[in-house]
Design an enzyme around this catalytic site. Structure first.
Site, PDB file in Angstrom:
ATOM      1  N   ALA A  63       9.699  59.874  29.823  1.00 53.09           N
ATOM      2  CA  ALA A  63      10.248  61.103  30.389  1.00 53.09           C
ATOM      3  C   ALA A  63      10.804  60.757  31.769  1.00 53.09           C
ATOM      4  O   ALA A  63      10.385  59.775  32.391  1.00 53.09           O
ATOM      5  CB  ALA A  63       9.153  62.152  30.494  1.00 53.09           C
ATOM      6  N   GLU A 111       5.906  58.024  22.669  1.00 55.14           N
ATOM      7  CA  GLU A 111       5.569  59.295  21.995  1.00 55.14           C
ATOM      8  C   GLU A 111       6.686  59.731  21.046  1.00 55.14           C
ATOM      9  O   GLU A 111       6.415  60.254  19.955  1.00 55.14           O
ATOM     10  CB  GLU A 111       5.296  60.367  23.055  1.00 55.14           C
ATOM     11  CG  GLU A 111       4.027  60.076  23.841  1.00 55.14           C
ATOM     12  CD  GLU A 111       3.859  60.989  25.039  1.00 55.14           C
ATOM     13  OE1 GLU A 111       4.723  60.968  25.944  1.00 55.14           O
ATOM     14  OE2 GLU A 111       2.883  61.746  25.070  1.00 55.14           O
TER      15      GLU A 111
HETATM   16  C1  HXC Z   1      13.695  58.007  35.290  1.00 56.45           C
HETATM   17  C2  HXC Z   1      14.100  55.814  34.881  1.00 56.45           C
HETATM   18  C3  HXC Z   1      12.960  55.727  34.041  1.00 56.45           C
HETATM   19  C4  HXC Z   1      12.201  56.920  33.848  1.00 56.45           C
HETATM   20  C5  HXC Z   1      13.891  53.796  34.113  1.00 56.45           C
HETATM   21  N1  HXC Z   1      14.629  54.589  34.892  1.00 56.45           N
HETATM   22  N2  HXC Z   1      12.857  54.461  33.582  1.00 56.45           N
HETATM   23  N3  HXC Z   1      14.455  56.945  35.491  1.00 56.45           N
HETATM   24  N4  HXC Z   1      12.588  58.023  34.497  1.00 56.45           N
HETATM   25  N5  HXC Z   1      11.143  56.957  33.034  1.00 56.45           N
HETATM   26  C6  HXC Z   1      15.829  54.229  35.656  1.00 56.45           C
HETATM   27  C7  HXC Z   1      15.485  53.497  36.945  1.00 56.45           C
HETATM   28  O1  HXC Z   1      15.154  54.421  37.959  1.00 56.45           O
HETATM   29  C8  HXC Z   1      16.795  52.790  37.227  1.00 56.45           C
HETATM   30  O2  HXC Z   1      17.711  53.712  37.800  1.00 56.45           O
HETATM   31  C9  HXC Z   1      17.301  52.423  35.844  1.00 56.45           C
HETATM   32  O3  HXC Z   1      16.615  53.293  34.941  1.00 56.45           O
HETATM   33  C10 HXC Z   1      16.978  50.999  35.464  1.00 56.45           C
HETATM   34  O4  HXC Z   1      15.582  50.796  35.660  1.00 56.45           O
HETATM   35  P1  HXC Z   1      14.977  49.584  36.511  1.00 56.45           P
HETATM   36  O5  HXC Z   1      13.611  49.978  36.913  1.00 56.45           O
HETATM   37  O6  HXC Z   1      15.912  49.183  37.604  1.00 56.45           O
HETATM   38  O7  HXC Z   1      14.962  48.433  35.413  1.00 56.45           O
HETATM   39  P2  HXC Z   1      13.913  47.268  35.239  1.00 56.45           P
HETATM   40  O8  HXC Z   1      13.616  46.635  36.585  1.00 56.45           O
HETATM   41  O9  HXC Z   1      14.442  46.395  34.175  1.00 56.45           O
HETATM   42  O10 HXC Z   1      12.572  47.960  34.754  1.00 56.45           O
HETATM   43  C11 HXC Z   1      12.531  48.609  33.490  1.00 56.45           C
HETATM   44  C12 HXC Z   1      11.240  49.463  33.374  1.00 56.45           C
HETATM   45  C13 HXC Z   1      11.115  50.382  34.583  1.00 56.45           C
HETATM   46  C14 HXC Z   1      10.034  48.523  33.262  1.00 56.45           C
HETATM   47  C15 HXC Z   1      11.352  50.234  32.058  1.00 56.45           C
HETATM   48  O11 HXC Z   1      12.352  51.129  34.740  1.00 56.45           O
HETATM   49  C16 HXC Z   1      10.006  51.380  34.477  1.00 56.45           C
HETATM   50  O12 HXC Z   1       8.850  51.045  34.678  1.00 56.45           O
HETATM   51  N6  HXC Z   1      10.353  52.631  34.200  1.00 56.45           N
HETATM   52  C17 HXC Z   1       9.389  53.718  34.117  1.00 56.45           C
HETATM   53  C18 HXC Z   1       8.612  53.637  32.838  1.00 56.45           C
HETATM   54  C19 HXC Z   1       7.547  54.723  32.751  1.00 56.45           C
HETATM   55  O13 HXC Z   1       6.628  54.750  33.576  1.00 56.45           O
HETATM   56  N7  HXC Z   1       7.668  55.589  31.802  1.00 56.45           N
HETATM   57  C20 HXC Z   1       6.732  56.710  31.549  1.00 56.45           C
HETATM   58  C21 HXC Z   1       7.168  57.918  32.299  1.00 56.45           C
HETATM   59  S1  HXC Z   1       5.977  59.201  32.200  1.00 56.45           S
HETATM   60  P3  HXC Z   1      18.618  53.330  39.059  1.00 56.45           P
HETATM   61  O14 HXC Z   1      19.335  54.588  39.383  1.00 56.45           O
HETATM   62  O15 HXC Z   1      17.697  52.851  40.132  1.00 56.45           O
HETATM   63  O16 HXC Z   1      19.504  52.238  38.539  1.00 56.45           O
HETATM   64  C22 HXC Z   1       6.261  59.918  30.714  1.00 56.45           C
HETATM   65  C23 HXC Z   1       5.467  61.161  30.415  1.00 56.45           C
HETATM   66  C24 HXC Z   1       5.830  61.786  29.120  1.00 56.45           C
HETATM   67  O17 HXC Z   1       7.013  59.447  29.927  1.00 56.45           O
HETATM   68  C25 HXC Z   1       5.284  63.200  28.966  1.00 56.45           C
HETATM   69  C26 HXC Z   1       6.000  64.201  29.770  1.00 56.45           C
HETATM   70  C27 HXC Z   1       5.552  65.613  29.533  1.00 56.45           C
END
Ligand code: HXC
Length: 257
Positions: A63, A111
């Site tokens: 998300a 999910e």
């Molecule tokens: C918003 C995201 C994102 C996310 C990646 N991006 N994941 N933006 N929400 N979940 C964006 C980054 O901000 C970045 O934008 C671009 O995508 C590329 O990501 P990078 O981090 O630069 O790439 P990389 O270094 O290769 O790392 C990839 C990654 C990392 C390991 C996937 O992005 C990451 O850890 N993302 C978050 C993953 C996460 O925690 N997901 C769970 C979320 S909680 P810019 O603009 O900087 O280029 C969830 C809850 C669900 O899902 C239930 C809700 C009700």
């Protein structure tokens, strides 16, 4: 402009979450677009769906954290409800849905894959539920479907540790059905979808409903659900066509929807 693309090839529909710059993270707009695409799918002409993410790197990286970061409790619950409604629609979609997991399937991405009937992973797929590290729980059904899919102990380990699970380990856990080289993922998913689409569509739909509804109830009620679905098949052309063909030692005519 929609964040979700739809293509149809023969009886198979392909849904692509297309927000590649943010690794296909699910913001409210993506969820709205995904629901709209699902609502537009015609069951008369479609027998299987494939859901994937745009690009080579990510299925869905979760998300949208930026969108969630400033939410109040009520807004967070509404966001969870919005995603849950869409994922439940996928889970109970009348035809089978395959997740083609082409890279990161994190949080809401994992999910989303769990709401599909079958998960097929590319070698670069990485699954995780990173929510506890972000100060939240899973919110799109992860605590429920992960435990139902891989068992409570392994699900709790993933949810508590936020540890990343690569494709081969996901296969061992039963989180995915198969792993393929990344460049073969879509071809393999299309082959699988084609095999499903080659069977009697009403029978496949009745099977999905029997499994899904049966898993919610005790075994006797589940068997009754199956028996009712079994019965409905005997009112279809496909049943008569296929069984007559068997008895006459010939191939059935093409199945109908
Ligand atoms: C918003 C995201 C994102 C996310 C990646 N991006 N994941 N933006 N929400 N979940 C964006 C980054 O901000 C970045 O934008 C671009 O995508 C590329 O990501 P990078 O981090 O630069 O790439 P990389 O270094 O290769 O790392 C990839 C990654 C990392 C390991 C996937 O992005 C990451 O850890 N993302 C978050 C993953 C996460 O925690 N997901 C769970 C979320 S909680 P810019 O603009 O900087 O280029 C969830 C809850 C669900 O899902 C239930 C809700 C009700």
């Amino acid at each position: 402009m929609s964040y979700v693309k739809y293509e149809q090839k023969d009886f198979v529909g392909m849904i692509t979450i297309d927000r590649e710059k943010a690794l296909n993270a699910l913001n409210s707009e993506v969820l709205t677009d995904l629901e709209a695409v699902l609502d537009s799918v015609s069951i008369d002409t479609t027998r299987c769906l494939i859901i994937t993410g745009a690009g080579q790197k990510s299925f869905v990286a979760g998300a949208d954290i930026a969108e969630m970061s400033s939410k109040t409790r009520a807004e967070a619950e509404a966001f969870s409800a919005k995603g849950n409604a869409v994922f439940r629609k996928i889970e109970s979609f009348p035809i089978p849905v395959i997740a083609a997991v082409n890279g990161f399937a994190l949080g809401g991405g994992c999910e989303l894959s769990l709401s599909c009937d079958i998960r097929i992973a590319a070698e670069n797929a990485v699954f995780a539920q990173p929510e506890a590290g972000l100060g939240i729980t899973a919110g799109f059904g992860g605590t429920q479907r992960l435990a139902r899919t891989i068992g409570i102990g392994k699900a709790k380990e993933m949810l508590y540790t936020c540890g990343k699970v690569k494709a081969e380990e996901a296969l061992k856990l039963g989180l995915v059905n198969a792993v393929y080289p990344t460049d073969q993922l879509m071809d393999e998913c299309l082959k699988l979808a084609g095999r499903i689409a080659g069977n009697a569509p009403i029978a496949v739909r009745a099977t999905k409903k029997a499994v899904n509804d049966g898993i919610q109830v005790d075994i006797d009620s589940g068997i009754a659900i199956e028996a009712a679905q079994f019965g409905t098949c005997f009112e279809t052309e496909d049943q008569k066509n296929a069984m007559t063909a068997f008895c006459e030692k010939r191939k059935p005519d093409p199945f109908v929807n």
